[in-house]
Design a protein around this motif. Structure first.
Motif, PDB file in Angstrom:
ATOM      1  N   LEU A  57      43.341  11.713  44.673  1.00 27.23           N
ATOM      2  CA  LEU A  57      44.573  10.792  45.917  1.00 27.23           C
ATOM      3  C   LEU A  57      45.321  10.857  47.421  1.00 27.23           C
ATOM      4  O   LEU A  57      44.847  10.219  48.039  1.00 27.23           O
ATOM      5  CB  LEU A  57      45.002   9.983  44.346  1.00 27.23           C
ATOM      6  CG  LEU A  57      44.514   9.487  43.591  1.00 27.23           C
ATOM      7  CD1 LEU A  57      45.313   8.853  42.399  1.00 27.23           C
ATOM      8  CD2 LEU A  57      42.764   8.262  43.336  1.00 27.23           C
ATOM      9  N   LEU A  58      46.114  11.695  46.740  1.00 25.31           N
ATOM     10  CA  LEU A  58      47.020  12.220  47.794  1.00 25.31           C
ATOM     11  C   LEU A  58      45.925  12.647  48.981  1.00 25.31           C
ATOM     12  O   LEU A  58      46.187  12.193  50.248  1.00 25.31           O
ATOM     13  CB  LEU A  58      48.003  13.073  47.374  1.00 25.31           C
ATOM     14  CG  LEU A  58      49.535  13.701  46.452  1.00 25.31           C
ATOM     15  CD1 LEU A  58      50.078  14.039  46.447  1.00 25.31           C
ATOM     16  CD2 LEU A  58      49.702  11.988  47.070  1.00 25.31           C
ATOM     17  N   GLU A  59      44.918  13.411  48.770  1.00 29.23           N
ATOM     18  CA  GLU A  59      44.254  13.759  49.673  1.00 29.23           C
ATOM     19  C   GLU A  59      43.615  12.662  50.695  1.00 29.23           C
ATOM     20  O   GLU A  59      43.421  12.882  51.651  1.00 29.23           O
ATOM     21  CB  GLU A  59      43.399  15.037  49.459  1.00 29.23           C
ATOM     22  CG  GLU A  59      42.327  15.272  50.537  1.00 29.23           C
ATOM     23  CD  GLU A  59      41.051  16.694  50.071  1.00 29.23           C
ATOM     24  OE1 GLU A  59      40.373  16.561  50.645  1.00 29.23           O
ATOM     25  OE2 GLU A  59      41.101  16.511  48.734  1.00 29.23           O
ATOM     26  N   GLY A  60      43.211  11.941  49.332  1.00 31.56           N
ATOM     27  CA  GLY A  60      42.564  10.726  50.457  1.00 31.56           C
ATOM     28  C   GLY A  60      43.880   9.876  51.874  1.00 31.56           C
ATOM     29  O   GLY A  60      43.030   9.198  52.200  1.00 31.56           O
ATOM     30  N   LEU A  61      45.214   9.069  50.544  1.00 31.58           N
ATOM     31  CA  LEU A  61      45.435   8.780  51.756  1.00 31.58           C
ATOM     32  C   LEU A  61      45.830   9.401  52.582  1.00 31.58           C
ATOM     33  O   LEU A  61      46.135   8.260  53.825  1.00 31.58           O
ATOM     34  CB  LEU A  61      47.098   8.520  50.236  1.00 31.58           C
ATOM     35  CG  LEU A  61      46.661   8.041  48.895  1.00 31.58           C
ATOM     36  CD1 LEU A  61      48.024   7.962  48.509  1.00 31.58           C
ATOM     37  CD2 LEU A  61      46.493   5.993  49.536  1.00 31.58           C
ATOM     38  N   GLN A  62      46.100  10.428  52.716  1.00 33.95           N
ATOM     39  CA  GLN A  62      46.654  11.289  53.976  1.00 33.95           C
ATOM     40  C   GLN A  62      45.280  11.667  54.710  1.00 33.95           C
ATOM     41  O   GLN A  62      45.222  10.891  56.109  1.00 33.95           O
ATOM     42  CB  GLN A  62      46.958  12.689  53.759  1.00 33.95           C
ATOM     43  CG  GLN A  62      48.304  12.707  52.432  1.00 33.95           C
ATOM     44  CD  GLN A  62      48.204  14.500  52.861  1.00 33.95           C
ATOM     45  OE1 GLN A  62      47.799  14.857  51.633  1.00 33.95           O
ATOM     46  NE2 GLN A  62      49.753  14.701  52.534  1.00 33.95           N
ATOM     47  N   THR A  63      43.849  11.420  54.184  1.00 33.63           N
ATOM     48  CA  THR A  63      43.203  11.354  55.816  1.00 33.63           C
ATOM     49  C   THR A  63      42.369  10.633  55.899  1.00 33.63           C
ATOM     50  O   THR A  63      41.600  10.062  56.564  1.00 33.63           O
ATOM     51  CB  THR A  63      41.833  12.312  54.886  1.00 33.63           C
ATOM     52  OG1 THR A  63      41.249  11.909  53.048  1.00 33.63           O
ATOM     53  CG2 THR A  63      41.492  14.092  54.711  1.00 33.63           C
ATOM     54  N   GLY A  64      43.064   8.988  55.060  1.00 38.44           N
ATOM     55  CA  GLY A  64      42.359   8.186  55.120  1.00 38.44           C
ATOM     56  C   GLY A  64      41.818   7.646  55.140  1.00 38.44           C
ATOM     57  O   GLY A  64      41.172   6.201  54.776  1.00 38.44           O
ATOM     58  N   ALA A  65      40.838   8.209  53.775  1.00 26.09           N
ATOM     59  CA  ALA A  65      39.295   7.555  52.861  1.00 26.09           C
ATOM     60  C   ALA A  65      40.391   6.284  51.826  1.00 26.09           C
ATOM     61  O   ALA A  65      39.335   5.767  51.828  1.00 26.09           O
ATOM     62  CB  ALA A  65      39.255   8.892  52.012  1.00 26.09           C
ATOM     63  N   PHE A  66      41.566   6.531  51.770  1.00 31.36           N
ATOM     64  CA  PHE A  66      41.971   5.495  50.932  1.00 31.36           C
ATOM     65  C   PHE A  66      42.917   4.850  51.228  1.00 31.36           C
ATOM     66  O   PHE A  66      43.949   5.760  52.239  1.00 31.36           O
ATOM     67  CB  PHE A  66      42.475   5.935  49.392  1.00 31.36           C
ATOM     68  CG  PHE A  66      41.512   6.718  48.909  1.00 31.36           C
ATOM     69  CD1 PHE A  66      40.003   7.149  48.665  1.00 31.36           C
ATOM     70  CD2 PHE A  66      42.067   8.058  47.817  1.00 31.36           C
ATOM     71  CE1 PHE A  66      39.629   7.571  48.278  1.00 31.36           C
ATOM     72  CE2 PHE A  66      40.613   8.611  47.330  1.00 31.36           C
ATOM     73  CZ  PHE A  66      39.713   8.793  47.168  1.00 31.36           C
ATOM     74  N   ASP A  67      43.002   3.394  51.937  1.00 31.05           N
ATOM     75  CA  ASP A  67      44.450   2.789  52.002  1.00 31.05           C
ATOM     76  C   ASP A  67      45.302   2.580  51.055  1.00 31.05           C
ATOM     77  O   ASP A  67      46.244   2.026  51.513  1.00 31.05           O
ATOM     78  CB  ASP A  67      43.068   1.203  52.337  1.00 31.05           C
ATOM     79  CG  ASP A  67      42.538   0.829  53.063  1.00 31.05           C
ATOM     80  OD1 ASP A  67      42.494   1.281  54.815  1.00 31.05           O
ATOM     81  OD2 ASP A  67      41.208   0.777  52.531  1.00 31.05           O
ATOM     82  N   LEU A  68      45.080   2.058  49.849  1.00 30.86           N
ATOM     83  CA  LEU A  68      45.385   2.452  48.674  1.00 30.86           C
ATOM     84  C   LEU A  68      45.228   3.202  47.652  1.00 30.86           C
ATOM     85  O   LEU A  68      44.323   3.082  47.398  1.00 30.86           O
ATOM     86  CB  LEU A  68      46.008   0.698  47.961  1.00 30.86           C
ATOM     87  CG  LEU A  68      46.463  -0.177  48.267  1.00 30.86           C
ATOM     88  CD1 LEU A  68      45.833  -1.505  47.945  1.00 30.86           C
ATOM     89  CD2 LEU A  68      47.542   0.158  49.489  1.00 30.86           C
ATOM     90  N   ALA A  69      46.286   3.603  46.791  1.00 28.42           N
ATOM     91  CA  ALA A  69      46.209   4.697  45.300  1.00 28.42           C
ATOM     92  C   ALA A  69      47.161   4.224  44.902  1.00 28.42           C
ATOM     93  O   ALA A  69      48.181   4.138  44.757  1.00 28.42           O
ATOM     94  CB  ALA A  69      46.240   5.661  46.116  1.00 28.42           C
ATOM     95  N   LEU A  70      46.464   3.838  43.110  1.00 29.47           N
ATOM     96  CA  LEU A  70      47.434   3.068  42.273  1.00 29.47           C
ATOM     97  C   LEU A  70      47.601   5.140  41.419  1.00 29.47           C
ATOM     98  O   LEU A  70      46.324   5.421  40.775  1.00 29.47           O
ATOM     99  CB  LEU A  70      46.575   2.769  41.306  1.00 29.47           C
ATOM    100  CG  LEU A  70      47.753   2.102  40.324  1.00 29.47           C
ATOM    101  CD1 LEU A  70      48.508   1.597  40.689  1.00 29.47           C
ATOM    102  CD2 LEU A  70      46.974   1.525  39.344  1.00 29.47           C
TER     103      LEU A  70
END
Length: 315
Positions: A154-167
Motif C-alpha cells: 500500500l505504501l509503494e502504491g501511494l508513493q508511485t501514484g498507483a493508489f489515490d487513497l489507502a486504508l
C-alpha cells in the motif's frame, strides 16, 4: 477600421496560449506505462494496441527532447529521473482534467472519473463490498478500482501514484504521505475457542510468550508483531509462519496456536493486550504529490464511515 488599442500585442507571433504538440491521450498512455513498467501491460489496461502506446511514448520523448524511460531487458521500462518527475505532473494534469469534466465548473452534483483505493487485506472483505454498493448507488458515473495487499504494498502504491487513497495503519509511514486518523486499532491476541486465557479480559505479552505463536510473516507486519514481545522484554515461541489471513485464522481455529492482530474478523475470539507498544491508528492515507480529486474525496467520506462502523473486536 484600425484595430483597438487594447488588441495590440508586442513582439513577433501570436500571444494566444497554444496547445502543446502532444495530447492528453498520449499523456495517459505514458502514465500507464510508468505504472506498469511495461508497454504490453499498459496497452492491455488501456484496451489499445502496444504499437499505439509505443508511438505515444516515442512522440513525447521526441517532442520534449528527453528520455523518459530506460529500457532494461530484465525489468522492462524503468522511469528516468526526468521521467519520474514528468509522471507526477502528467498524473496531476489528467486528474485535473477529470475534475473539469465531472461538472465542477457548473456545480453539478454528478461526480465522474475514477479512483484507485488500496486497502489492507485483513479488513478489505468488510470494507470493499459495501463501498462498491454505495458507489454504484450514489455515483453511477464514477468508477472504483480496489486493490488489497499488505502494508508495504500500500505504501509503494501511494508513493508511485498507483493508489489515490489507502486504508491502512499508521506505523512506519514515510514523509510525503498524509494520514487522516479514523480510529485507534489496539493490538489483540487471537485465540482458539475454549482456550483458558479467554477467561481473562486482558492479557500480557509475558503470559503469551510460552504459547505457540502463528506469525503473520509479511514485510513490516512481521517486525511490528515481534516488537510487541521485545518491548516487554520477552521472546515469542514461533510455531508457524503464514502469509495470509485465511491460513492464520484456520490454524488458530484448529488449536495450533494464537496470533496477534489489530483487526479481528467476525467469528474469532480475541482479548486485549497490556503492552508498552504504541497503539496504531487506522488511517486514510494519500500522497501530497498527487492531486486530490472530487471522486477521491467522495470515496474517502464513504470509507471513513465504513471504517468507523467496523467492529475491530469479534467478541
Amino acid at each position: 477600421m484600425p484595430p483597438d488599442q487594447g488588441d495590440r500585442t508586442s513582439g513577433e507571433g501570436s500571444a494566444e496560449l497554444r496547445a502543446p504538440d502532444f495530447s492528453l491521450r498520449q499523456l495517459s498512455y505514458f502514465v500507464a506505462v510508468a505504472r506498469h513498467q511495461s508497454l504490453h501491460k499498459a496497452a492491455d489496461a488501456l484496451h489499445v494496441s502496444a504499437p499505439a502506446v509505443s508511438a505515444a511514448i516515442a512522440h513525447l520523448e521526441t517532442t520534449l527532447n528527453v528520455q523518459l524511460f530506460q529500457r532494461r531487458h530484465a525489468r522492462g521500462l524503468v522511469l528516468t529521473e526526468t521521467g519520474s518527475a514528468f509522471a507526477v505532473e502528467c498524473r496531476n494534469l489528467l486528474l485535473q482534467s477529470w475534475d473539469i469534466g465531472s461538472g465542477r465548473l457548473t456545480d453539478s452534483r454528478e461526480i465522474q472519473g475514477h479512483v484507485h483505493l488500496g486497502c489492507l487485506f485483513s479488513f478489505a472483505p468488510y470494507v470493499i463490498p459495501p463501498l462498491m454498493r454505495q458507489m454504484a448507488d450514489r455515483f453511477p458515473k464514477a468508477r472504483l478500482f480496489w486493490h488489497e495487499g499488505h502494508h508495504e504494498y500500500l505504501l509503494e502504491g501511494l508513493q508511485t501514484g498507483a493508489f489515490d487513497l489507502a486504508l491502512m495503519y499508521d506505523f512506519e509511514v514515510p514523509s510525503g504521505i498524509e494520514c487522516i486518523p479514523l480510529r485507534a486499532a489496539p493490538l489483540q491476541a487471537v485465540l482458539p475457542a475454549g482456550h483458558p486465557l479467554l477467561r481473562r479480559s486482558r492479557l500480557t505479552m509475558r503470559e503469551l510468550a510460552t504459547e505457540p505463536l502463528i506469525l503473520l510473516d509479511l514485510p513490516r507486519t512481521r517486525n511490528y508483531m515481534l516488537s510487541a514481545f521485545s518491548a516487554d522484554g520477552v521472546a515469542p515461541r514461533i510455531a508457524h509462519r503464514v502469509y495470509s489471513m485465511t491460513m492464520l485464522l484456520g490454524l488458530v481455529a484448529n488449536g495450533h496456536g494464537f496470533s496477534l492482530l489489530n483487526f479481528c474478523p467476525p467469528n474469532t475470539h480475541s482479548r486485549e493486550l497490556e503492552s508498552t507498544l504504541r497503539t496504531p491508528n487506522l488511517v486514510l492515507a494519500h500522497s501530497h504529490r498527487y492531486r486530490f480529486t472530487r471522486i477521491a474525496a467522495a470515496v474517502g467520506e464513504i470509507v471513513t464511515v465504513l471504517a468507523e462502523e467496523l467492529a475491530f473486536r469479534a467478541d
